[in-house]
Enzyme design. Structure first.
Site, mmCIF file in Angstrom:
data_model
loop_
_atom_site.group_PDB
_atom_site.id
_atom_site.type_symbol
_atom_site.label_atom_id
_atom_site.label_comp_id
_atom_site.label_asym_id
_atom_site.label_seq_id
_atom_site.Cartn_x
_atom_site.Cartn_y
_atom_site.Cartn_z
ATOM 1 C CB VAL A 125 -0.964 -0.015 1.207
ATOM 2 C CG1 VAL A 125 -1.730 1.301 1.294
ATOM 3 C CG2 VAL A 125 -1.935 -1.184 1.100
ATOM 4 C CD GLU A 165 -13.701 6.212 1.596
ATOM 5 O OE1 GLU A 165 -14.200 5.083 1.515
ATOM 6 O OE2 GLU A 165 -14.355 7.226 1.886
ATOM 7 C CE LYS A 203 -11.452 -4.873 4.932
ATOM 8 N NZ LYS A 203 -11.305 -5.730 3.739
#
Length: 376
Positions: A11, A112, A188
């Site tokens: 990432v 986000e 999540k």
């Protein structure tokens, strides 16, 4: 704006690549990396170099795990630096603490990328919440498990065979526990519920994964025009809320049943906007990097999300209930015949179903359980 990136794995590299190629107004000034991996002059193994640098206004945390990410995020916020993170585990565990620290320091906490990879999920929830309550959400939030189910169905393969292939392709970690046991979706779901319902979502929610899923289970449900997906979901009304993570048998005619490979599909429902669905890549270097850079650009533009968990909703597991199917050799109280080797209990809460599963696993460790969707 000068920023620092904590962690230069999949990432982190994606974030740097997108910024360097497409975002001239942002400069990656420092990168936190291990001492034996300092391959770039911007890299440092000392986090204090970043915290003490007044030129760095924003810290991107994409290390993963709880510590030292938790400590580093708090130090950045307390030092007056904005934080953007993709780390769902640390946000789920410390969301309220981070939100309070960001509020006190007058800086942004942007999350986000922690749910849904490149899908604009959190931003969409926040937009809906400006006008009205989110009544419910649900979805396929983990690409690894979706890839496993999809491939088992498509290729007629066993779970272990497909998992091994997913690991080869980089869809699954060497230790797949967080994915196949529902822990990733749990994190999540906690974050989604916290944002959607303005509540410090309970950590003690019922969680079941797909570790025991077999070709027979998929055939069993397929004979009834159903298939299995690992779903995180939440609902709220009248000062109460409930959340769960579990395999759900959904109709083969639904969009959820037809999500291919490692894609995600998440849904929210609100009174005036109705049902909204968001589909896309839920992980990966560039999709997740894109979500992080979107947050960075929002921060550059002055956006400072606020999270208020003082609403005081009461956790009520009775709000999520319905029929559950158990494929097991164990005895399930109150169960009726469903298919050979499987039984159904007509009305259970997700919490009650998880308790029955735990009992069944003691005598039959291969037991598999799935909720049956109300739309099936």
């Amino acid at each position: 704006m000068k920023i620092a990136i904590l962690g230069y794995g999949t990432v982190g590299r994606g974030v740097a690549q997108i910024i360097e190629e497409r975002v001239p107004e942002v400069e990656v000034a420092r990168i936190l990396e291990l001492p034996d991996r300092l391959t770039d002059p911007r890299m440092t193994p000392n986090y204090q170099d970043i915290v003490d640098d007044p030129a760095i206004e924003l810290v991107v945390e994409c290390m993963g795990g709880i510590e030292p990410a938790h400590t580093f995020i708090l130090q950045a916020l307390n030092a007056g630096k904005h934080v953007v993170t993709s780390n769902k585990a640390v946000v789920a565990a410390h969301f309220a603490e981070f939100a309070e620290a960001a509020s006190k320091a007058g800086v942004g906490l942007l999350i986000e990328a922690s749910v849904g990879g490149g899908i604009p999920w959190i931003a969409s929830i926040e937009k809906v919440r400006r006008i009205e309550d989110v009544q419910s959400f649900s979805g396929i939030m983990n690409g690894t498990t979706n890839y496993i189910v999809y491939s088992m169905l498509k290729d007629g393969a066993d779970f272990a065979e497909v998992l091994s292939k997913a690991q080869e392709l980089g869809f699954a970690e060497r230790d797949p526990t967080a994915d196949i046991d529902g822990i990733d979706v749990r994190n999540k779901t906690i974050i989604s519920a916290s944002v959607a319902f303005d509540v410090a979502c309970t950590q003690d929610l019922p969680v079941s994964g797909i570790r025991n899923l077999t070709k027979y289970d998929l055939s069993l449900f397929g004979s009834r025009d159903l298939t299995v997906k690992l779903i995180g979901r939440g609902v709220q009304a009248d000062g109460r809320y409930a959340v769960s993570v579990e395999p759900v048998a959904v109709s083969t005619s639904t969009l959820e049943a037809n999500v291919p490979t490692n894609f995600n599909l998440v849904t929210l429902d609100a009174p005036s906007i109705g049902e909204l669905k968001f589909y896309g890549q839920g992980a990966g270097s560039l999709p997740t990097g894109n979500a992080i850079v979107q947050d960075i650009l929002d921060c550059v533009a002055g956006r400072r999300p606020t999270y208020d968990f003082s609403r005081g909703l009461v956790y009520d597991p009775a709000m999520l209930h319905g029929p559950y199917v158990f494929r097991t050799e164990a005895t399930i109280p109150g169960a009726k015949f469903y298919e050979p080797g499987a039984v159904i209990v007509d009305d259970l809460t997700a919490t009650q179903a998880r308790a029955l599963l735990d009992d069944a696993l003691k005598s039959d460790p291969t037991t598999f359980m799935a909720a049956v969707s109300a739309n099936s």
